[in-house]
Design an enzyme around this catalytic site. Sequence first.
Site, PDB file in Angstrom:
ATOM      1  CG  ASN A   8      -1.756   1.184   1.393  1.00 20.65           C
ATOM      2  OD1 ASN A   8      -1.798   2.031   0.503  1.00 20.65           O
ATOM      3  ND2 ASN A   8      -2.457   1.270   2.514  1.00 20.65           N
ATOM      4  CE  LYS A  10      -0.442   3.194   4.635  1.00 22.48           C
ATOM      5  NZ  LYS A  10      -0.481   3.281   6.101  1.00 22.48           N
ATOM      6  CG  HIS A  93      -6.108   1.810   4.794  1.00 21.51           C
ATOM      7  ND1 HIS A  93      -5.766   2.769   5.717  1.00 21.51           N
ATOM      8  CD2 HIS A  93      -5.059   0.953   4.734  1.00 21.51           C
ATOM      9  CE1 HIS A  93      -4.565   2.505   6.194  1.00 21.51           C
ATOM     10  NE2 HIS A  93      -4.106   1.408   5.616  1.00 21.51           N
ATOM     11  CD  GLU A  95      -3.317   5.393   6.608  1.00 21.26           C
ATOM     12  OE1 GLU A  95      -3.142   5.425   5.376  1.00 21.26           O
ATOM     13  OE2 GLU A  95      -2.468   4.911   7.400  1.00 21.26           O
ATOM     14  CD  GLU A 160      -3.877  -2.549   6.954  1.00 17.94           C
ATOM     15  OE1 GLU A 160      -2.745  -2.763   6.521  1.00 17.94           O
ATOM     16  OE2 GLU A 160      -4.500  -1.502   6.726  1.00 17.94           O
ATOM     17  N   GLY A 166       1.940   2.056  10.860  1.00 22.44           N
ATOM     18  CA  GLY A 166       2.947   3.103  10.822  1.00 22.44           C
ATOM     19  C   GLY A 166       3.594   3.424  12.157  1.00 22.44           C
ATOM     20  CB  SER A 205       4.358  -2.072  12.265  1.00 20.73           C
ATOM     21  OG  SER A 205       3.983  -0.730  12.515  1.00 20.73           O
TER      22      SER A 205
HETATM   23  P1  PGA Z   1       2.426   0.122   7.694  1.00 19.30           P
HETATM   24  O1  PGA Z   1       0.998   0.374   6.970  1.00 19.30           O
HETATM   25  O2  PGA Z   1       2.986  -1.146   7.137  1.00 19.30           O
HETATM   26  O3  PGA Z   1       3.234   1.332   7.325  1.00 19.30           O
HETATM   27  O4  PGA Z   1       2.146   0.025   9.145  1.00 19.30           O
HETATM   28  C1  PGA Z   1       0.128  -0.691   6.701  1.00 19.30           C
HETATM   29  C2  PGA Z   1      -1.143  -0.173   6.058  1.00 19.30           C
HETATM   30  O5  PGA Z   1      -1.645   0.877   6.485  1.00 19.30           O
HETATM   31  O6  PGA Z   1      -1.677  -0.783   5.117  1.00 19.30           O
END
Ligand code: PGA
Length: 243
Positions: A8, A10, A93, A95, A160, A166, A205
Amino acid sequence: MRPLIAGNWKMHGTLAEAAALAGAVRDGAGGLPADLLVCPPFLHVAAVAAALRGSAVAVGAQDCHAAAKGAHTGDVSAAMLRDAGATHVILGHSERRTDHGETDAAVRAKAAAAAGAGLVPVVCVGETEAERLGGQAEAVVSRQLAESLPDGFAGVVAYEPVWAIGTGRTPTEADIAAIHGTIRAALAARFGAAGGTTRILYGGSMKPGNAAAILALPDVDGGLVGGASLVAADFLAIARAAG
Ligand code: PGA
């Protein structure tokens, strides 16, 4: 089942950087024990799809609108993504749920639209830290799953935990296994045999250093990788850890 490692990207990268990253992933994609998917920003989907055409690496987007077309300024339809070369789309997601107020019902409508346009929906669920600390993680994930997946769902689910995205923090292996087991049971109860073969990804992460242990857990069928997917060597190392 064969694992899926999804990146992803982003809201990162210029067009040139996206093309270079796609090329590096493509060049390292041979002989891996997992299927690969990369999900660039909308603007780069067509270029990344062109760079990956004929390779084993699939391309997805990070959202789509629930409608097929119309007066929806700033939005992109599933059919447009398909036309641009995408085969998958991440939906719901955390976000998107936080930044854009997406509800389970909205995610469900998007997932139905994606499937109708021939895209594989990758539907995300996961609890916040407060919900985890309050003992609500399983209940929250179960509700999101029930309400975000349309009938006849034939896609991918990504677990997730919001607080792991993150942050460099991850749930314990036992906690990951427990939630994935709950998701598997819910999928099997609702969708029968198809629910038994739905891929359930872990995200939050995931890095080269923790991927092997997480990917070896029962009912973990791959990963949804954010930060580490922006470095081709790390993304490919995670895919190798799926073997
Ligand atoms: P990350 O993000 O691996 O940076 O924690 C995962 C995601 O949001 O899909």
